[in-house]
Write a protein that holds these residues in place. Structure first.
Motif, mmCIF file in Angstrom:
data_model
loop_
_atom_site.group_PDB
_atom_site.id
_atom_site.type_symbol
_atom_site.label_atom_id
_atom_site.label_comp_id
_atom_site.label_asym_id
_atom_site.label_seq_id
_atom_site.Cartn_x
_atom_site.Cartn_y
_atom_site.Cartn_z
ATOM 1 N N LYS A 370 -26.336 13.231 -5.629
ATOM 2 C CA LYS A 370 -26.338 12.046 -7.016
ATOM 3 C C LYS A 370 -26.978 10.871 -6.654
ATOM 4 C CE LYS A 370 -22.822 15.165 -8.803
ATOM 5 N NZ LYS A 370 -22.352 15.024 -10.651
ATOM 6 N N SER A 371 -28.216 10.987 -7.001
ATOM 7 C CA SER A 371 -28.050 9.650 -7.347
ATOM 8 C C SER A 371 -28.378 8.774 -8.116
ATOM 9 C CB SER A 371 -29.887 9.004 -6.990
ATOM 10 O OG SER A 371 -30.112 9.796 -5.569
ATOM 11 N N PHE A 372 -28.307 7.334 -8.421
ATOM 12 C CA PHE A 372 -28.264 6.160 -9.380
ATOM 13 C C PHE A 372 -28.723 5.327 -9.440
ATOM 14 C CE2 PHE A 372 -25.954 3.737 -12.321
ATOM 15 C CZ PHE A 372 -25.894 4.134 -13.510
ATOM 16 N N THR A 373 -29.366 4.512 -10.538
ATOM 17 C CA THR A 373 -29.371 2.940 -9.974
ATOM 18 C C THR A 373 -29.373 1.755 -11.349
ATOM 19 O OG1 THR A 373 -31.808 4.321 -9.387
ATOM 20 C CG2 THR A 373 -31.574 1.873 -10.756
ATOM 21 N N PHE A 374 -28.372 1.395 -10.830
ATOM 22 C CA PHE A 374 -28.275 0.537 -11.745
ATOM 23 C C PHE A 374 -28.740 -0.724 -11.263
ATOM 24 C CE2 PHE A 374 -25.432 -3.647 -12.431
ATOM 25 C CZ PHE A 374 -23.921 -3.236 -13.207
ATOM 26 N N GLU A 375 -28.943 -1.311 -12.791
ATOM 27 C CA GLU A 375 -29.836 -2.698 -12.776
ATOM 28 C C GLU A 375 -29.531 -3.852 -13.998
ATOM 29 O OE1 GLU A 375 -33.908 -2.137 -13.235
ATOM 30 O OE2 GLU A 375 -34.084 0.135 -13.966
ATOM 31 N N TRP A 376 -29.651 -4.943 -13.617
ATOM 32 C CA TRP A 376 -29.030 -5.908 -14.408
ATOM 33 C C TRP A 376 -29.722 -7.502 -14.386
ATOM 34 C CZ3 TRP A 376 -25.067 -6.090 -18.369
ATOM 35 C CH2 TRP A 376 -25.194 -6.681 -18.408
ATOM 36 N N ASN A 377 -30.034 -8.034 -15.165
ATOM 37 C CA ASN A 377 -30.682 -9.300 -14.742
ATOM 38 C C ASN A 377 -29.250 -10.392 -16.331
ATOM 39 O OD1 ASN A 377 -33.697 -8.286 -14.298
ATOM 40 N ND2 ASN A 377 -34.177 -8.303 -16.607
ATOM 41 N N VAL A 378 -28.862 -11.289 -15.129
ATOM 42 C CA VAL A 378 -28.206 -12.180 -15.073
ATOM 43 C C VAL A 378 -28.534 -13.340 -16.389
ATOM 44 C CG1 VAL A 378 -27.268 -14.163 -14.475
ATOM 45 C CG2 VAL A 378 -27.259 -12.484 -12.792
#
Length: 568
Positions: A370-378
């Motif tokens: 399983k794949s997953f992407t976590f994105e966050w702009n400070v």
């Protein structure tokens, strides 16, 4: 001007207080009290270095873990790296991988319990998100209101990940398996298989519960911003406006590459570097990336209860002479500084030094694909409550994934050495040596320094995360990170249910299971808190300190780690 004191601050490790001098501001909607200046009261005196002086150097691994029951593993690892350095040896690949697995699993445990058990309750209240509020109404409350569902799940999941730490450490807390130059536990297929099984379940929890919980909090951020701005007639942008510091972030790095361990050691030698081949990089971010060297670290004691002769010294030269009744002093912690400036340490510092201000973490579970992407702009480049929480969630995902990858990589080293061949036997201790351990505990940058004379510890020094974050003003009168973060914080004169009703006045919560019909968020909280006597939660006199205490807890304070006494 009023003075508001939070003491003790609960739901942390150790004895911490905060004294806040206030000022009033007047807007079109009224007169409001905010924090003008804050003082971090580290009310604990301890003597670990006294215990260590004169002992076998290898004892430091076992003894320093007792500094803290929450984060013993990082103290053990940092003590071992100081001994590796003093012995002049590097651990073989199998040992590096096993250390990474042990500490990767430990990190997953620690970041989960902080997110849910330590800071989660305040976030759940502020964001009207029942799963992160403690299960104060038990199983009935979880079923009827979802109250504490994620909180309760976290307790179960952290138990499972701690079993992984024990697999490689012998037990947890206070593991026993590390040794100068390597490990004392051998890799086995059984340990690897059990690690992969447990971490796959943890990975699913992070992806399907922890990340969605964070995003649920963030989804309420605009509402919180608009409501508070309207209520106070100020420009409030949301949780990113709570708890900013100086915009300086320090990291020592985490999880070295077994293929090129020499780059890790160079920073211990005092060279400038990023430890760029490690999973988490070292660095001294001050708006842009800068290389780190421990030679720029100094500790100051103007406001600490120690003799002034100890001020401005590098940890290898540290002298600590306690002065209990020193005029003007208000803390037992020293004030560490890097290159003369105040730096925040911790998860956010690690993420910024490694990934900058925009994070995109692509991971694949190596067991189930399983794949997953976590994105966050400070959201606030000077730091904030919500950015610190996001950093912990991001690292929990990253470390859960890497722990499985390291376990799979370990298979190729099943029959290799687990201790450096230069160590003739387990009884070897150098006559005279010194070593520096530089690691990152979950709460931030951790340093252990040891000096060996005649095969005994002659001098030992710890500078720990909470010393960096919770320490007092320095000789230049610069407030520490937490002291700075508290400045400007609103101190309302309302209890928690009243604040919750002000944020969410609509009646949309079905409390019929408790004989109340449909109620507002604040009234639902009152139902949960009243039986426990917690309606006046966080009320310090006439002021509610929920926002202030949330800021402090966003740093995950550990005062037990941060207060030490050394005889040289």
């Amino acid at each position: 001007m009023a003075e508001v004191v939070m003491d003790p601050i609960t739901r942390i490790e150790g004895h911490l207080g905060a004294r806040m001098e206030t000022k009033d501001i007047t807007t079109s909607t009224g007169t409001w009290t905010i924090v003008d200046k804050a003082y971090s009261l580290t009310n604990l005196f301890r003597g670990w270095e006294i215990i260590l002086k004169g002992r076998d150097p290898r004892d430091a691994f076992f003894i320093t873990q007792r500094i803290c029951g929450v984060c013993p593993a990082p103290h053990g690892e940092t003590a071992i790296q100081a001994l590796d350095h003093a012995y002049g040896v590097t651990p073989p690949p199998a040992a590096v991988l096993m250390r990474n697995i042990l500490h990767g699993a430990y990190y997953v445990y620690d970041h989960m319990i902080h997110t849910y058990l330590l800071i989660g309750p305040e976030l759940g209240v502020l964001a009207k998100y029942p799963p992160m509020v403690p299960p104060a109404l038990g199983k009935k409350g979880i079923k009827a209101l979802g109250l504490g569902s994620s909180y309760a799940a976290c307790i179960e999941m952290q138990r499972k990940v701690n079993r992984v730490v024990a697999l490689w450490g012998g037990k947890f807390p206070h593991h026993t398996s590390e040794y100068p130059g390597g490990m004392t536990v051998k890799p086995t297929l059984d340990r690897i298989a059990n690690t992969l099984s447990a971490m796959t379940e943890l990975w699913d929890f992070v992806v399907n519960v922890m990340v969605p919980d964070l995003m649920a909090i963030v989804s309420k951020n605009d509402h919180i911003a608009e409501t508070v701005s309207s209520l106070l007639d100020i420009d409030f942008n949301g949780l990113q406006d709570l708890g900013q510091t100086y915009g300086n972030f320090l990291s020592f790095g985490l999880f070295p590459d077994y293929n090129d361990y020499d780059k890790w050691v160079r920073v211990q030698d005092g060279e400038e570097g990023y430890r760029e081949n490690a999973l988490i990089r070292a660095g001294a971010w001050d708006g842009s990336p800068k290389k780190f060297t421990h030679k720029k670290i100094r500790e100051y004691v103007k406001y600490s209860r120690y003799d002034d002769s100890a001020t401005g010294l590098h940890p290898s030269e540290g002298v600590t002479k306690p002065v209990k009744d020193k005029p003007g002093a208000y803390a037992w912690m020293k004030a560490p500084r890097y290159d003369g400036k105040v730096y925040e340490v911790g998860p956010l510092a690690r993420m910024i030094n490694t990934f900058g201000l925009k994070w995109k973490i692509d991971v694949t579970n190596p067991v189930n694909g399983k794949s997953f992407t976590f994105e966050w702009n400070v959201l606030n480049p000077k730091g904030s409550v919500i950015d610190r929480v996001a950093a912990r969630v991001a690292q929990t995902l990253l470390f859960a994934t890497k722990t499985m990858e390291w376990a799979i990589e370990l298979k190729q080293f099943m029959h290799d050495d687990i201790v450096n061949a230069k160590i003739p036997d387990y009884s070897y201790v150098p006559d005279n040596a010194e070593g520096m351990g530089l690691w990152d505990a979950p709460r931030g940058a951790l340093l252990h320094y040891t000096k060996i004379r005649n095969k005994k510890i002659d001098n030992y020094q710890c500078i720990v995360p909470s010393t960096w974050n919770l320490g007092p003003r320095d000789d230049m009168d610069q407030p520490g990170p937490v002291e700075k973060a508290l400045e400007g914080t609103w101190l309302p004169k309302l209890d928690v249910p009243t604040i919750a009703n002000a944020l969410y006045p609509e009646k949309d919560i079905d409390a019929s299971a408790f004989g109340l019909g449909t109620v507002s968020w604040g009234d639902a909280l009152a139902v949960a808190l009243t039986p426990l006597g917690l309606v006046q939660l966080n009320m310090e006199g006439e002021y509610n300190t929920t926002l202030a205490i949330t800021i402090v807890r966003s740093f995950d304070p550990c005062i037990a780690c941060g207060v030490h006494f050394m005889i040289k």
